[in-house]
Scaffold this motif. Structure first.
Motif, PDB file in Angstrom:
ATOM      1  N   VAL A   1      64.598  48.249  45.038  1.00  0.00           N
ATOM      2  CA  VAL A   1      63.740  47.515  46.056  1.00  0.00           C
ATOM      3  C   VAL A   1      62.052  46.743  44.760  1.00  0.00           C
ATOM      4  O   VAL A   1      62.814  45.718  45.145  1.00  0.00           O
ATOM      5  CB  VAL A   1      62.792  49.010  46.424  1.00  0.00           C
ATOM      6  N   THR A   2      62.933  47.150  43.639  1.00  0.00           N
ATOM      7  CA  THR A   2      62.119  46.261  43.050  1.00  0.00           C
ATOM      8  C   THR A   2      62.571  44.817  42.136  1.00  0.00           C
ATOM      9  O   THR A   2      62.051  43.813  42.233  1.00  0.00           O
ATOM     10  CB  THR A   2      61.975  47.154  41.657  1.00  0.00           C
ATOM     11  N   LEU A   3      63.853  45.213  42.260  1.00  0.00           N
ATOM     12  CA  LEU A   3      64.686  44.455  41.799  1.00  0.00           C
ATOM     13  C   LEU A   3      65.063  43.318  42.851  1.00  0.00           C
ATOM     14  O   LEU A   3      65.468  42.037  42.005  1.00  0.00           O
ATOM     15  CB  LEU A   3      66.382  44.393  41.499  1.00  0.00           C
ATOM     16  N   HIS A   4      65.260  43.692  44.278  1.00  0.00           N
ATOM     17  CA  HIS A   4      65.225  42.603  45.043  1.00  0.00           C
ATOM     18  C   HIS A   4      64.059  41.929  45.482  1.00  0.00           C
ATOM     19  O   HIS A   4      63.595  40.930  46.325  1.00  0.00           O
ATOM     20  CB  HIS A   4      66.349  42.830  46.166  1.00  0.00           C
ATOM     21  N   SER A   5      62.820  42.457  44.795  1.00  0.00           N
ATOM     22  CA  SER A   5      61.449  41.817  45.439  1.00  0.00           C
ATOM     23  C   SER A   5      60.748  40.353  44.493  1.00  0.00           C
ATOM     24  O   SER A   5      59.489  40.259  44.726  1.00  0.00           O
ATOM     25  CB  SER A   5      60.555  43.192  45.022  1.00  0.00           C
ATOM     26  N   TRP A   6      61.966  40.079  44.029  1.00  0.00           N
ATOM     27  CA  TRP A   6      60.625  38.815  42.907  1.00  0.00           C
ATOM     28  C   TRP A   6      62.237  37.671  42.920  1.00  0.00           C
ATOM     29  O   TRP A   6      63.402  38.046  42.867  1.00  0.00           O
ATOM     30  CB  TRP A   6      60.565  39.462  41.191  1.00  0.00           C
ATOM     31  N   ALA A   7      61.602  36.767  42.997  1.00  0.00           N
ATOM     32  CA  ALA A   7      62.430  35.397  43.052  1.00  0.00           C
ATOM     33  C   ALA A   7      62.754  34.817  41.637  1.00  0.00           C
ATOM     34  O   ALA A   7      62.180  33.811  41.011  1.00  0.00           O
ATOM     35  CB  ALA A   7      62.084  33.967  44.518  1.00  0.00           C
ATOM     36  N   PHE A   8      63.966  35.463  41.186  1.00  0.00           N
ATOM     37  CA  PHE A   8      64.406  35.310  39.687  1.00  0.00           C
ATOM     38  C   PHE A   8      65.054  33.794  39.508  1.00  0.00           C
ATOM     39  O   PHE A   8      64.125  32.542  38.757  1.00  0.00           O
ATOM     40  CB  PHE A   8      65.200  36.346  39.008  1.00  0.00           C
ATOM     41  N   GLY A   9      66.231  33.975  40.888  1.00  0.00           N
ATOM     42  CA  GLY A   9      66.422  32.477  41.005  1.00  0.00           C
ATOM     43  C   GLY A   9      65.768  31.846  41.399  1.00  0.00           C
ATOM     44  O   GLY A   9      65.619  29.888  40.212  1.00  0.00           O
ATOM     45  N   GLN A  10      64.504  31.547  41.737  1.00  0.00           N
ATOM     46  CA  GLN A  10      63.238  30.327  41.890  1.00  0.00           C
ATOM     47  C   GLN A  10      62.941  29.939  40.894  1.00  0.00           C
ATOM     48  O   GLN A  10      62.433  29.048  40.437  1.00  0.00           O
ATOM     49  CB  GLN A  10      63.058  31.060  43.050  1.00  0.00           C
ATOM     50  N   LEU A  11      62.798  30.755  39.577  1.00  0.00           N
ATOM     51  CA  LEU A  11      62.310  31.015  38.760  1.00  0.00           C
ATOM     52  C   LEU A  11      62.486  30.419  37.511  1.00  0.00           C
ATOM     53  O   LEU A  11      62.325  29.440  37.126  1.00  0.00           O
ATOM     54  CB  LEU A  11      61.524  31.982  37.883  1.00  0.00           C
ATOM     55  N   GLY A  12      63.766  30.398  38.016  1.00  0.00           N
ATOM     56  CA  GLY A  12      65.122  29.783  36.808  1.00  0.00           C
ATOM     57  C   GLY A  12      65.342  28.501  37.428  1.00  0.00           C
ATOM     58  O   GLY A  12      65.430  26.749  36.563  1.00  0.00           O
ATOM     59  N   ALA A  13      65.360  28.126  38.432  1.00  0.00           N
ATOM     60  CA  ALA A  13      64.989  26.370  39.685  1.00  0.00           C
ATOM     61  C   ALA A  13      64.196  26.178  39.370  1.00  0.00           C
ATOM     62  O   ALA A  13      63.691  25.018  39.120  1.00  0.00           O
ATOM     63  CB  ALA A  13      65.058  27.009  40.457  1.00  0.00           C
ATOM     64  N   PHE A  14      62.670  26.503  38.763  1.00  0.00           N
ATOM     65  CA  PHE A  14      61.493  25.592  38.778  1.00  0.00           C
ATOM     66  C   PHE A  14      60.763  25.465  37.462  1.00  0.00           C
ATOM     67  O   PHE A  14      61.049  24.039  36.850  1.00  0.00           O
ATOM     68  CB  PHE A  14      60.379  26.884  39.138  1.00  0.00           C
ATOM     69  N   ILE A  15      61.876  26.578  36.534  1.00  0.00           N
ATOM     70  CA  ILE A  15      61.317  25.907  34.732  1.00  0.00           C
ATOM     71  C   ILE A  15      62.788  25.201  34.719  1.00  0.00           C
ATOM     72  O   ILE A  15      62.472  23.874  33.377  1.00  0.00           O
ATOM     73  CB  ILE A  15      62.090  27.020  34.241  1.00  0.00           C
ATOM     74  N   ASP A  16      63.604  24.344  35.665  1.00  0.00           N
ATOM     75  CA  ASP A  16      65.073  23.910  35.122  1.00  0.00           C
ATOM     76  C   ASP A  16      64.481  22.694  35.604  1.00  0.00           C
ATOM     77  O   ASP A  16      64.287  21.545  35.185  1.00  0.00           O
ATOM     78  CB  ASP A  16      66.290  24.100  35.881  1.00  0.00           C
ATOM     79  N   TYR A  17      63.839  22.086  36.581  1.00  0.00           N
ATOM     80  CA  TYR A  17      63.193  20.595  37.148  1.00  0.00           C
ATOM     81  C   TYR A  17      61.917  20.815  36.419  1.00  0.00           C
ATOM     82  O   TYR A  17      61.770  19.300  36.242  1.00  0.00           O
ATOM     83  CB  TYR A  17      63.052  20.609  38.787  1.00  0.00           C
ATOM     84  N   LYS A  18      61.546  21.667  36.104  1.00  0.00           N
ATOM     85  CA  LYS A  18      60.404  21.102  34.878  1.00  0.00           C
ATOM     86  C   LYS A  18      60.578  20.227  33.952  1.00  0.00           C
ATOM     87  O   LYS A  18      59.928  19.747  33.297  1.00  0.00           O
ATOM     88  CB  LYS A  18      59.155  22.279  35.445  1.00  0.00           C
ATOM     89  N   ALA A  19      61.693  21.576  33.382  1.00  0.00           N
ATOM     90  CA  ALA A  19      62.277  20.681  31.881  1.00  0.00           C
ATOM     91  C   ALA A  19      62.544  20.046  31.167  1.00  0.00           C
ATOM     92  O   ALA A  19      62.445  18.496  31.039  1.00  0.00           O
ATOM     93  CB  ALA A  19      63.039  21.810  31.716  1.00  0.00           C
ATOM     94  N   ARG A  20      63.499  19.289  32.956  1.00  0.00           N
ATOM     95  CA  ARG A  20      63.916  18.166  33.051  1.00  0.00           C
ATOM     96  C   ARG A  20      63.127  16.655  33.911  1.00  0.00           C
ATOM     97  O   ARG A  20      63.119  15.468  32.816  1.00  0.00           O
ATOM     98  CB  ARG A  20      65.267  17.961  34.598  1.00  0.00           C
ATOM     99  N   ARG A  21      61.800  16.973  34.373  1.00  0.00           N
ATOM    100  CA  ARG A  21      60.514  15.916  34.533  1.00  0.00           C
ATOM    101  C   ARG A  21      60.319  15.904  32.735  1.00  0.00           C
ATOM    102  O   ARG A  21      59.566  14.642  32.363  1.00  0.00           O
ATOM    103  CB  ARG A  21      60.095  16.479  35.407  1.00  0.00           C
ATOM    104  N   ALA A  22      60.556  16.639  31.905  1.00  0.00           N
ATOM    105  CA  ALA A  22      59.327  16.655  30.870  1.00  0.00           C
ATOM    106  C   ALA A  22      60.507  16.485  29.273  1.00  0.00           C
ATOM    107  O   ALA A  22      59.854  15.958  28.505  1.00  0.00           O
ATOM    108  CB  ALA A  22      59.114  17.695  29.942  1.00  0.00           C
ATOM    109  N   GLY A  23      61.606  16.324  30.138  1.00  0.00           N
ATOM    110  CA  GLY A  23      62.472  15.931  28.948  1.00  0.00           C
ATOM    111  C   GLY A  23      63.187  17.270  27.785  1.00  0.00           C
ATOM    112  O   GLY A  23      62.781  16.640  26.847  1.00  0.00           O
ATOM    113  N   VAL A  24      62.950  18.366  28.487  1.00  0.00           N
ATOM    114  CA  VAL A  24      62.571  19.488  27.772  1.00  0.00           C
ATOM    115  C   VAL A  24      64.303  19.749  28.181  1.00  0.00           C
ATOM    116  O   VAL A  24      64.893  19.917  29.240  1.00  0.00           O
ATOM    117  CB  VAL A  24      62.061  20.633  27.834  1.00  0.00           C
ATOM    118  N   PRO A  25      65.277  20.289  26.841  1.00  0.00           N
ATOM    119  CA  PRO A  25      66.197  20.083  27.481  1.00  0.00           C
ATOM    120  C   PRO A  25      66.592  21.520  27.560  1.00  0.00           C
ATOM    121  O   PRO A  25      65.738  23.017  26.948  1.00  0.00           O
ATOM    122  CB  PRO A  25      67.605  20.395  25.646  1.00  0.00           C
TER     123      PRO A  25
END
Length: 391
Positions: A293-317
């Motif tokens: 229940v604890t493992l499935h209760s948070w969107a880790f994939g979503q967090l990774g996607a958010f970091i990825d697109y914000k980093a690309r907008r900022a020019g961060v690899p």
């Protein structure tokens, strides 16, 4: 880089009724076409469906472009169903769940989202209004509400289709934007980010995000869901749906805040970001029922996607690295041993004797792997998000 912007429509009573009728007519037509597609001998591709039902859809009150969008929606739904079946997500061939999915046509809700292109929906961003086709004629001057950043993104980068969505009695527009990516910097190092349950994100620079307060919130939501699920009443089921949407919004907002802080730190220090590739982690790990229940209760994939697109907008690899043994490896001497992790919070190396916080040690290992991957010139393995990242 594609990104979506969500704004709220503010129609009057007449426009509200026209928009509701438009969604109802489009989805009734989609359901009729879905039934024909499920009974037909030909594959439900766009070309086959257009030959089958284009004139019929127009006779039901749809203009040419909305009719084509309905055809495409049905064809895409069957393409998604075939992909789901191939992936085995509905069970093995012959299973009850799979037979049920294969034997019935795809069904669309009466208020399901409908796509519009620029011929059917036009934006007057500076005026804060839209003009949209409906089954009762074209409506002009419908106002929309959005934040300053959303309006700016719409004005500068909107390109593509817009979805009309009905949710909780309100109408929303989800617009596709083509946002340019900044030129990548040459990083002087990498910030490793360890994603976890007790602490949602811990960086190699010492930033520990979320933790106790957020976990209390998650436990409270689990208990509330349990109480409502035991009631089995219509009111309880309605509240469960409302709470589910509220939890998703809370998770998305928290992930946005965490992602922004990590990207800002990387941009300020001229570093890249190294993340664990956690795709398929729910299938790989073996946990007891309370831990699931604890493992499935948070969107880790979503967090990774958010970091990825914000980093690309900022020019961060951004580099995604193998997550194997990052919690068992010593960041100092690189000795790997299961016993290095005596408990969740503590790391004690059995080789060199280093004592550290477990998440901080793991984030340093991730940072080192990110630097090695960047130096070797390997492509980052970035999981493609299923849905656009919303502003």
């Amino acid at each position: 880089m594609k990104q979506v912007v969500v704004v709220k429509l503010l129609p009057d009573a007449d426009a509200n009724a026209a928009l509701a009728a438009t969604l109802r007519v489009c989805n009734d037509a989609a359901n009729r076409l879905s039934e024909l597609a499920s009974r037909g001998d030909e594959p439900p591709t766009r070309a086959n469906l257009q030959r089958l039902a284009y004139q019929d859809l127009k006779s039901r009150g749809l203009s040419a472009q909305p009719a084509l969008h309905v055809i495409r929606k049905v064809a895409d739904a069957y393409s998604a169903l075939r992909a789901t079946l191939r992936a085995g997500n509905l069970g093995k061939p012959g299973s009850k769940r799979r037979r049920k999915a294969e034997s019935k046509p795809v069904v669309f809700r009466s208020d399901a989202a409908q796509a519009f292109d620029d011929r059917c929906l036009s934006w007057q961003v500076n005026a804060g209004t839209v003009s949209i086709w409906t089954v009762h004629g074209r409506l002009k001057g419908i106002r929309f509400a959005g934040g300053p950043d959303q309006v700016k993104t719409l004005r500068e980068h909107r390109k593509g289709e817009t979805d009309l969505v009905h949710r909780d009695g309100e109408f929303y527009l989800i617009a596709t934007c083509e946002v340019p990516e900044a030129e990548l910097i040459d990083p002087v190092g990498f910030i490793g980010v360890d994603l976890g349950i007790v602490n949602i994100a811990t960086t190699s620079t010492g930033i520990r995000l979320a933790g106790r307060g957020l976990n209390r919130h998650r436990k409270r939501q689990v208990e509330l869901r349990r109480r409502l699920q035991t009631k089995q009443t219509k009111a309880a089921k309605r509240l469960l749906k409302l709470r589910s949407r509220r939890e998703r919004r809370h998770a998305a907002n928290t992930n946005h805040v965490i992602a922004k802080r990590i990207v800002t730190e990387a941009q300020r220090t001229g570093r890249g970001i190294a993340l664990e590739d956690l795709r398929g982690i729910r299938d790989r790990v073996r946990l007891r029922k309370p831990q699931r229940v604890t493992l499935h209760s948070w969107a880790f994939g979503q967090l990774g996607a958010f970091i990825d697109y914000k980093a690309r907008r900022a020019g961060v690899p951004v580099v995604f690295v193998d997550s194997a043994y990052t919690s068992q490896e010593c960041a100092q001497c690189h000795h790997i041993d299961k016993r290095n992790r005596p408990n969740q919070a503590e790391f004690r190396c059995r080789s060199c004797g280093v004592v550290a916080h477990a998440d901080r040690n793991a984030s340093r290992n991730i940072a080192a792997r990110g630097e090695a991957a960047w130096a070797a010139g390997r492509e980052s393995r970035v999981p493609a998000p299923l849905r656009g990242c919303r502003m």
